[in-house]
Design a protein around this motif. Structure first.
Motif, PDB file in Angstrom:
ATOM      1  N   ASN A 190       0.807  -1.218   0.000  1.00  0.00           N
ATOM      2  CA  ASN A 190       0.000   0.000   0.000  1.00  0.00           C
ATOM      3  C   ASN A 190       0.839   1.267   0.000  1.00  0.00           C
ATOM      4  O   ASN A 190       0.412   2.292  -0.547  1.00  0.00           O
ATOM      5  CB  ASN A 190      -0.958  -0.002   1.187  1.00  0.00           C
ATOM      6  CG  ASN A 190      -2.211  -0.793   0.890  1.00  0.00           C
ATOM      7  OD1 ASN A 190      -2.729  -0.739  -0.219  1.00  0.00           O
ATOM      8  ND2 ASN A 190      -2.708  -1.536   1.862  1.00  0.00           N
ATOM      9  N   ARG A 191       2.039   1.230   0.564  1.00  0.00           N
ATOM     10  CA  ARG A 191       2.891   2.418   0.486  1.00  0.00           C
ATOM     11  C   ARG A 191       3.237   2.731  -0.964  1.00  0.00           C
ATOM     12  O   ARG A 191       3.218   3.892  -1.394  1.00  0.00           O
ATOM     13  CB  ARG A 191       4.155   2.226   1.321  1.00  0.00           C
ATOM     14  CG  ARG A 191       3.909   2.379   2.811  1.00  0.00           C
ATOM     15  CD  ARG A 191       5.172   2.207   3.609  1.00  0.00           C
ATOM     16  NE  ARG A 191       6.143   3.271   3.390  1.00  0.00           N
ATOM     17  CZ  ARG A 191       7.307   3.345   4.021  1.00  0.00           C
ATOM     18  NH1 ARG A 191       7.657   2.395   4.884  1.00  0.00           N
ATOM     19  NH2 ARG A 191       8.123   4.349   3.792  1.00  0.00           N
ATOM     20  N   LEU A 192       3.551   1.706  -1.731  1.00  0.00           N
ATOM     21  CA  LEU A 192       3.866   1.926  -3.133  1.00  0.00           C
ATOM     22  C   LEU A 192       2.635   2.333  -3.930  1.00  0.00           C
ATOM     23  O   LEU A 192       2.676   3.274  -4.737  1.00  0.00           O
ATOM     24  CB  LEU A 192       4.474   0.652  -3.728  1.00  0.00           C
ATOM     25  CG  LEU A 192       5.841   0.246  -3.193  1.00  0.00           C
ATOM     26  CD1 LEU A 192       6.238  -1.123  -3.731  1.00  0.00           C
ATOM     27  CD2 LEU A 192       6.898   1.285  -3.545  1.00  0.00           C
ATOM     28  N   GLN A 193       1.537   1.637  -3.697  1.00  0.00           N
ATOM     29  CA  GLN A 193       0.313   1.916  -4.446  1.00  0.00           C
ATOM     30  C   GLN A 193      -0.194   3.329  -4.188  1.00  0.00           C
ATOM     31  O   GLN A 193      -0.572   4.051  -5.121  1.00  0.00           O
ATOM     32  CB  GLN A 193      -0.752   0.890  -4.041  1.00  0.00           C
ATOM     33  CG  GLN A 193      -2.066   1.014  -4.767  1.00  0.00           C
ATOM     34  CD  GLN A 193      -2.966  -0.177  -4.494  1.00  0.00           C
ATOM     35  OE1 GLN A 193      -3.131  -1.040  -5.329  1.00  0.00           O
ATOM     36  NE2 GLN A 193      -3.540  -0.225  -3.292  1.00  0.00           N
ATOM     37  N   TYR A 194      -0.150   3.749  -2.928  1.00  0.00           N
ATOM     38  CA  TYR A 194      -0.674   5.075  -2.602  1.00  0.00           C
ATOM     39  C   TYR A 194       0.302   6.187  -2.955  1.00  0.00           C
ATOM     40  O   TYR A 194      -0.115   7.320  -3.196  1.00  0.00           O
ATOM     41  CB  TYR A 194      -1.081   5.127  -1.126  1.00  0.00           C
ATOM     42  CG  TYR A 194      -2.430   4.487  -0.896  1.00  0.00           C
ATOM     43  CD1 TYR A 194      -3.592   5.252  -0.902  1.00  0.00           C
ATOM     44  CD2 TYR A 194      -2.559   3.116  -0.725  1.00  0.00           C
ATOM     45  CE1 TYR A 194      -4.832   4.668  -0.719  1.00  0.00           C
ATOM     46  CE2 TYR A 194      -3.791   2.520  -0.552  1.00  0.00           C
ATOM     47  CZ  TYR A 194      -4.920   3.300  -0.551  1.00  0.00           C
ATOM     48  OH  TYR A 194      -6.156   2.716  -0.382  1.00  0.00           O
ATOM     49  N   ALA A 195       1.595   5.879  -2.999  1.00  0.00           N
ATOM     50  CA  ALA A 195       2.554   6.893  -3.468  1.00  0.00           C
ATOM     51  C   ALA A 195       2.285   7.233  -4.932  1.00  0.00           C
ATOM     52  O   ALA A 195       2.281   8.418  -5.316  1.00  0.00           O
ATOM     53  CB  ALA A 195       3.982   6.385  -3.301  1.00  0.00           C
ATOM     54  N   LEU A 196       2.034   6.224  -5.750  1.00  0.00           N
ATOM     55  CA  LEU A 196       1.694   6.470  -7.153  1.00  0.00           C
ATOM     56  C   LEU A 196       0.383   7.233  -7.261  1.00  0.00           C
ATOM     57  O   LEU A 196       0.280   8.212  -8.018  1.00  0.00           O
ATOM     58  CB  LEU A 196       1.596   5.142  -7.906  1.00  0.00           C
ATOM     59  CG  LEU A 196       1.009   5.214  -9.324  1.00  0.00           C
ATOM     60  CD1 LEU A 196       1.842   6.121 -10.215  1.00  0.00           C
ATOM     61  CD2 LEU A 196       0.897   3.821  -9.933  1.00  0.00           C
ATOM     62  N   PHE A 197      -0.613   6.801  -6.491  1.00  0.00           N
ATOM     63  CA  PHE A 197      -1.917   7.464  -6.570  1.00  0.00           C
ATOM     64  C   PHE A 197      -1.820   8.921  -6.134  1.00  0.00           C
ATOM     65  O   PHE A 197      -2.450   9.803  -6.731  1.00  0.00           O
ATOM     66  CB  PHE A 197      -2.934   6.721  -5.707  1.00  0.00           C
ATOM     67  CG  PHE A 197      -4.322   7.287  -5.790  1.00  0.00           C
ATOM     68  CD1 PHE A 197      -5.085   7.121  -6.937  1.00  0.00           C
ATOM     69  CD2 PHE A 197      -4.880   7.990  -4.727  1.00  0.00           C
ATOM     70  CE1 PHE A 197      -6.360   7.654  -7.033  1.00  0.00           C
ATOM     71  CE2 PHE A 197      -6.149   8.528  -4.805  1.00  0.00           C
ATOM     72  CZ  PHE A 197      -6.894   8.356  -5.963  1.00  0.00           C
ATOM     73  N   HIS A 198      -1.012   9.202  -5.121  1.00  0.00           N
ATOM     74  CA  HIS A 198      -0.866  10.579  -4.643  1.00  0.00           C
ATOM     75  C   HIS A 198      -0.290  11.475  -5.730  1.00  0.00           C
ATOM     76  O   HIS A 198      -0.792  12.586  -5.969  1.00  0.00           O
ATOM     77  CB  HIS A 198       0.036  10.613  -3.408  1.00  0.00           C
ATOM     78  CG  HIS A 198       0.165  11.977  -2.805  1.00  0.00           C
ATOM     79  ND1 HIS A 198       1.188  12.831  -3.140  1.00  0.00           N
ATOM     80  CD2 HIS A 198      -0.604  12.644  -1.906  1.00  0.00           C
ATOM     81  CE1 HIS A 198       1.047  13.970  -2.472  1.00  0.00           C
ATOM     82  NE2 HIS A 198      -0.034  13.878  -1.711  1.00  0.00           N
TER      83      HIS A 198
END
Length: 316
Positions: A190-198
């Motif tokens: 989720n850290r990677l997924q949400y960094a991209l989404f941000h």
């Protein structure tokens, strides 16, 4: 796989996890807030399996296998009584998870491994509710769990190493891949997924591109590589010196958001530039580069053929 497994929380995620283990040959008990809910979800999973078989997503004998291996328990205590592995998949509320984990601890065998499917809550915080917490760890499947191959394994500081080994082997025996990560906020997925989404939302908000165009770029450029190579393999193949230069370029417009990672600078300073030098993040030997490039090219062509066969996603 002859293991006895219990899944506590038989909704969409828990039910999918139960299907994974059941199809691998485990005997899987389903438990929920009531016997009626567990029974209802059992029948839903069987009906869903028939649809998946018809669509070619499950093997032809999947429904018969699940009918033989899944069973709805009358209570949580009944579900976990003989279980070797118990997966908690209840809502992401710490108080709810604490309550369920206490119930599991009271009814399960003392050596049963207990896993949590949490995607964000600290495993260490949940371990407070587990008797013999050395047997407890995070076992985080992704949605939809029957079809996503990766599982995060997240031990807390007190998890026994033998438990980690046994849990990983159980997941491998079910046909999935595992990655072990530390018990930090958001873990890794989720850290990677949400960094991209941000960053993607920033681009929409400042008018750089529309959501539709950003999705197109992700799907058809760097996202096209990601089923085959992770970010470190991609960086090594591109050249870490190229990445270092690109970070400096990005800093001219966004100095706070794109500071150069220290580990990247250290590798470049040491002359470790990725596949072109044989050393980088993954240290691919130079003699294997032609084989790697051939694999990469074939993978991308086959991916495009698959996408052409599937056609566009029905988003509009």
């Amino acid at each position: 796989m002859t293991t006895h497994i219990a899944v506590i929380g038989s909704g969409y995620m828990g039910g999918g996890i139960a299907q994974v283990f059941g199809l691998a040959g485990a005997r899987v008990a389903l438990a929920d807030v009531s016997a009626e809910v567990a029974e209802k979800n059992y029948h839903r999973l069987i009906a869903e399996s028939k649809e998946f078989v018809a669509d070619g997503l499950f093997p032809d004998d999947a429904t018969a296998t699940l009918e033989a291996n899944l069973w709805p328990a009358a209570s949580l205590a009944e579900a976990v009584a003989d279980a070797d592995f118990i997966e908690e998949a209840v809502p992401e509320i710490l108080t709810v998870k604490h309550d369920i984990l206490r119930q599991i601890s009271a009814a399960a065998k003392p050596d049963a491994i207990i896993g949590s499917n949490t995607s964000t809550i600290s495993i260490g915080d949940m371990a407070d509710a587990v008797t013999h917490p050395g047997r407890f760890l995070g076992v985080h499947f992704s949605n939809p769990s029957p079809f996503i191959p990766g599982v995060e394994i997240i031990p807390h500081a007190g998890t026994d190493e033998s438990v980690v080994t046994r849990a990983r082997q159980l997941i491998h025996d079910s046909g999935k891949s595992t990655a072990q990560v530390k018990d930090v906020t958001g873990f890794v997925l989720n850290r990677l997924q949400y960094a991209l989404f941000h960053e993607a939302t920033q681009l929409v908000e400042d008018g750089t591109a529309t959501a539709e165009d950003i999705d197109t770029l992700v799907r058809t450029t760097f996202g096209f590589r990601l089923p085959f190579f992770g970010p470190f393999a991609i960086a090594d193949m591109a050249g870490l010196d190229v990445y270092d230069f690109c970070y400096r370029s990005l800093q001219t417009g966004f100095p706070e958001r794109f500071s150069t990672p220290r580990i990247l600078s250290e590798l470049v300073s040491a002359g470790k530039l990725g596949t072109k030098t044989g050393e980088g993040f993954l240290n691919v030997p130079a003699e294997r580069i032609p084989e790697l490039i051939a694999y990469r090219n074939k993978a991308y062509v086959l991916m495009q053929k698959l996408l052409d066969d599937l056609g566009p996603a029905p988003l509009n």
